[in-house]
Design an enzyme around this catalytic site. Structure first.
Site, mmCIF file in Angstrom:
data_model
loop_
_atom_site.group_PDB
_atom_site.id
_atom_site.type_symbol
_atom_site.label_atom_id
_atom_site.label_comp_id
_atom_site.label_asym_id
_atom_site.label_seq_id
_atom_site.Cartn_x
_atom_site.Cartn_y
_atom_site.Cartn_z
ATOM 1 N N VAL A 1 -0.613 -1.452 17.848
ATOM 2 C CA VAL A 1 0.691 -1.659 18.457
ATOM 3 C C VAL A 1 1.717 -1.287 17.385
ATOM 4 O O VAL A 1 1.974 -2.061 16.478
ATOM 5 C CB VAL A 1 0.905 -3.116 18.932
ATOM 6 C CG1 VAL A 1 2.297 -3.288 19.519
ATOM 7 C CG2 VAL A 1 -0.151 -3.513 19.946
ATOM 8 N N GLU B 1 -1.451 5.221 5.761
ATOM 9 C CA GLU B 1 -1.936 4.713 7.060
ATOM 10 C C GLU B 1 -3.293 5.318 7.434
ATOM 11 O O GLU B 1 -3.548 5.704 8.578
ATOM 12 C CB GLU B 1 -0.903 4.957 8.168
ATOM 13 C CG GLU B 1 0.459 4.343 7.900
ATOM 14 C CD GLU B 1 0.452 2.806 7.864
ATOM 15 O OE1 GLU B 1 -0.548 2.190 8.285
ATOM 16 O OE2 GLU B 1 1.458 2.232 7.417
ATOM 17 N N LYS C 1 0.825 -1.203 0.000
ATOM 18 C CA LYS C 1 0.000 0.000 0.000
ATOM 19 C C LYS C 1 0.864 1.259 0.000
ATOM 20 O O LYS C 1 0.631 2.170 -0.786
ATOM 21 C CB LYS C 1 -0.939 0.008 1.215
ATOM 22 C CG LYS C 1 -1.951 -1.119 1.224
ATOM 23 C CD LYS C 1 -2.788 -1.122 2.475
ATOM 24 C CE LYS C 1 -2.010 -1.266 3.749
ATOM 25 N NZ LYS C 1 -1.220 -2.513 3.897
#
Length: 195
Positions: free
Chosen positions: A166, A83, A15
């Site tokens: 995380v 993201e 991505k």
């Protein structure tokens, strides 16, 4: 006509590499882009987007973009968000504003679901609001399409409980097809990556 794109895939589906290639393609044609990521994502260092295959480019954080005037943002041919799963509902609706009211195309790249198989907040609203959805594909160890992110513990067991985010634990995730994610099967040749 500007549109909001959500290009999603499992971990390791390239991505970020695709986002950086899109930036390169625009800029190779003399069109300026703005590379952005949520401030939460600090894995690649300060103000940097990095792909697993080594492509990197400086970026700004989402809150820094949001502090800019709409007129200042309109100079960009495209805004690229990496993201994007870490965006909030409000931030996704701000992107809708940039597309619909300012005429700026926005390309978002991110995960669709977490290791538990649950949508991230940003992904949920991007799936609902995007004009175009595109899956960036990768494969499971069995050769089928991988659509799930498996988190595993130090003993190589798939876990499905814990904190949703995380950061910096890429060595504790792998991409699996639905069947192997459901079964917690990391494959016969799986070896825990030690850092």
């Amino acid at each position: 006509m500007a549109q909001l794109y959500f290009k999603f895939g499992a971990m390791g589906s390239s991505k970020t590499a695709n986002a950086l290639m899109a930036r390169f393609n625009y800029e190779e044609r003399g069109q300026e882009t703005l590379m952005v990521k949520p401030r939460l994502d600090t894995r690649d260092g300060d103000h940097m987007v990095s792909s697993r295959i080594g492509l990197t480019h400086p970026c700004i954080y989402f809150d820094e973009m949001r502090a800019m005037a709409d007129e200042e943002l309109q100079k960009y041919a495209c805004i690229i968000i990496d993201e994007a799963q870490f965006l909030t509902k409000d931030e996704v609706f701000y992107l809708v504003h940039l597309v619909d009211d300012c005429g700026i195309p926005v390309l978002c790249y991110g995960l669709k679901v977490d290791f538990r198989g649950q949508l991230f907040e940003g992904s949920y609203y991007l799936l609902a609001m995007a004009d175009k959805l595109e899956e960036v594909k990768t494969i499971c160890w069995c050769g089928k399409k991988a659509a799930f992110n498996a988190r595993f513990d130090s003993r190589g067991r798939v876990v499905k409980e814990g904190e949703q985010v995380v950061l910096g634990a890429n060595d504790r995730y792998t991409s699996l097809c639905r069947r192997h994610w459901m079964a917690g099967d990391l494959g016969p040749d799986f070896h825990i990556r030690r850092t």
